[in-house]
Design an enzyme around this catalytic site. Structure first.
Site, mmCIF file in Angstrom:
data_model
loop_
_atom_site.group_PDB
_atom_site.id
_atom_site.type_symbol
_atom_site.label_atom_id
_atom_site.label_comp_id
_atom_site.label_asym_id
_atom_site.label_seq_id
_atom_site.Cartn_x
_atom_site.Cartn_y
_atom_site.Cartn_z
ATOM 1 N N ASP A 20 0.832 -1.212 0.000
ATOM 2 C CA ASP A 20 0.000 0.000 0.000
ATOM 3 C C ASP A 20 0.863 1.257 0.000
ATOM 4 O O ASP A 20 1.973 1.254 0.529
ATOM 5 C CB ASP A 20 -0.913 -0.028 1.248
ATOM 6 N N SER A 47 -10.809 -6.897 -4.652
ATOM 7 C CA SER A 47 -12.136 -6.924 -5.274
ATOM 8 C C SER A 47 -12.839 -5.574 -5.093
ATOM 9 O O SER A 47 -13.825 -5.294 -5.765
ATOM 10 C CB SER A 47 -12.984 -8.071 -4.699
ATOM 11 N N ASN A 60 -11.013 -2.684 -5.411
ATOM 12 C CA ASN A 60 -10.275 -1.696 -6.203
ATOM 13 C C ASN A 60 -10.979 -1.342 -7.519
ATOM 14 O O ASN A 60 -10.597 -0.372 -8.190
ATOM 15 C CB ASN A 60 -8.835 -2.167 -6.478
HETATM 16 C C1 IPE Z 1 -5.467 -2.778 -0.240
HETATM 17 O O1 IPE Z 1 -5.131 -1.439 -0.397
HETATM 18 C C2 IPE Z 1 -5.444 -3.476 -1.578
HETATM 19 C C3 IPE Z 1 -4.134 -3.699 -2.168
HETATM 20 C C4 IPE Z 1 -2.977 -3.405 -1.633
HETATM 21 C C5 IPE Z 1 -4.151 -4.360 -3.440
HETATM 22 P P1 IPE Z 1 -6.215 -0.295 -0.614
HETATM 23 O O2 IPE Z 1 -5.454 0.966 -0.753
HETATM 24 O O3 IPE Z 1 -7.131 -0.665 -1.705
HETATM 25 O O4 IPE Z 1 -7.016 -0.344 0.771
HETATM 26 P P2 IPE Z 1 -7.942 0.750 1.473
HETATM 27 O O5 IPE Z 1 -8.961 1.168 0.459
HETATM 28 O O6 IPE Z 1 -7.056 1.893 1.864
HETATM 29 O O7 IPE Z 1 -8.516 0.061 2.658
HETATM 30 C C1 IPE Z 2 -1.353 0.247 -3.367
HETATM 31 O O1 IPE Z 2 -1.204 1.620 -3.423
HETATM 32 C C2 IPE Z 2 -1.650 -0.369 -4.710
HETATM 33 C C3 IPE Z 2 -3.012 -0.888 -4.848
HETATM 34 C C4 IPE Z 2 -3.987 -0.763 -4.003
HETATM 35 C C5 IPE Z 2 -3.280 -1.613 -6.067
HETATM 36 P P1 IPE Z 2 -2.449 2.581 -3.453
HETATM 37 O O2 IPE Z 2 -2.844 2.814 -4.867
HETATM 38 O O3 IPE Z 2 -3.555 2.112 -2.580
HETATM 39 O O4 IPE Z 2 -1.802 3.908 -2.845
HETATM 40 P P2 IPE Z 2 -2.431 4.882 -1.785
HETATM 41 O O5 IPE Z 2 -2.909 4.062 -0.628
HETATM 42 O O6 IPE Z 2 -3.559 5.602 -2.470
HETATM 43 O O7 IPE Z 2 -1.314 5.790 -1.402
HETATM 44 MG MG MG Z 3 -4.049 2.377 -0.649
#
Ligand code: IPE
Ligand code: IPE
Ligand code: MG
Length: 246
Positions: free
Chosen positions: A18, A64, A66
């Site tokens: 993340d 799921s 995203n």
């Molecule tokens: C969790 O991260 C999913 C992945 C790392 C693929 P998210 O960024 O989607 O999670 P939330 O929305 O902050 O909980």
């Molecule tokens: C993790 O980074 C990648 C995925 C969830 C696929 P993020 O895209 O969630 O990055 P932040 O949390 O918005 O910084």
């Molecule tokens: Mg994130």
């Protein structure tokens, strides 16, 4: 700390990668820039895990939930998975890595589905490290699909409801045959599981680290493994010292 000093290396490490978006934002760049750098962190951590003998490494690549992101970002993430597999499959295969994919495959387009199947098929007999890619994965979806499969078996008369045990449920999850994660690491400072491995994490050690995913490298990975080594896991029983003194 040197590798030789690492004791108690976990068999299975799962990572919620993340913080790509925030990493890019801090550099005045679009989110896609962060995701691209995230792929390089994947490469580094896969190698670091193999180096210290982590047998299973699970990476949460697309949840799921995203799908709620803008279409362009979804396309970027799908494009990067394809890029990663096309670029690294041969190298992973020669390093004896076995690739497994967990998540719902039904809503994936045929190009990505075929690439995932090719990665699994090419590496299926490799017995070194197992790299589990969680793609279009969500625990609640996985559990619902397992429940549907059990219901169909009961309906067909092949299974009695009394046979629906924890083991029977685990055997119908996408992770069937993969041991539960010993350690779950989430980068970027967020402290939640976001629908990741809810069943499998019953006794996992959870570790939340401040670095954004593109900044999580070999050193940060080994530091997490070292911290894991100092944890006392009890699985509901008593710690060995307390048990010995009773
Ligand atoms: C969790 O991260 C999913 C992945 C790392 C693929 P998210 O960024 O989607 O999670 P939330 O929305 O902050 O909980
Ligand atoms: C993790 O980074 C990648 C995925 C969830 C696929 P993020 O895209 O969630 O990055 P932040 O949390 O918005 O910084
Ligand atoms: Mg994130």
């Amino acid at each position: 700390m040197t590798i030789a000093e690492l004791s108690n290396v976990p068999e299975h490490v799962a990572i919620i990668m993340d913080g790509n978006g925030r990493w890019a934002n801090e550099r005045g760049q679009p989110r896609s820039f962060g995701h691209r750098h995230g792929v390089e962190a994947v490469r580094t951590v896969v190698r670091a895990a193999a180096e210290i003998g982590v047998k299973y490494l699970t990476l949460f690549a697309f949840s799921s939930e995203n799908w709620r992101r803008p279409e362009t970002e979804i396309q970027d993430l799908f494009g990067l998975l394809k890029f990663f597999i096309r670029r690294d499959l041969a190298e992973l295969h020669s390093a004896n890595v076995c690739i497994k994919v967990i998540g719902d495959r039904h809503s994936l387009t045929s190009d990505i589905l075929n690439l995932l199947l090719e990665a699994e098929e090419t590496t299926r007999n490799n017995d070194g490290q197992t790299l589990v890619i969680a793609f279009n994965y969500g625990s609640r979806d996985e559990l619902a699909r397992a429940a549907q499969s059990l219901a169909l078996e009961v309906q067909a008369g092949r299974l009695d409801p009394s046979q629906i045990t924890p083991d029977a449920i685990a055997a119908r999850l996408d992770t069937a045959g993969i041991p539960d994660p010993d350690l779950i690491i989430r980068t970027s400072g967020e402290e939640r599981l976001s629908n990741f491995l809810l069943w499998q994490s019953a006794y996992s050690e959870l570790m939340f680290v401040p670095e954004y995913w593109p900044d999580f490298g070999r050193e940060q990975f080994f530091a997490a493994i070292e911290r894991f080594g100092a944890r006392s896991r009890r699985f509901g029983a008593l710690a060995p010292t307390a048990a010995a003194g009773s």
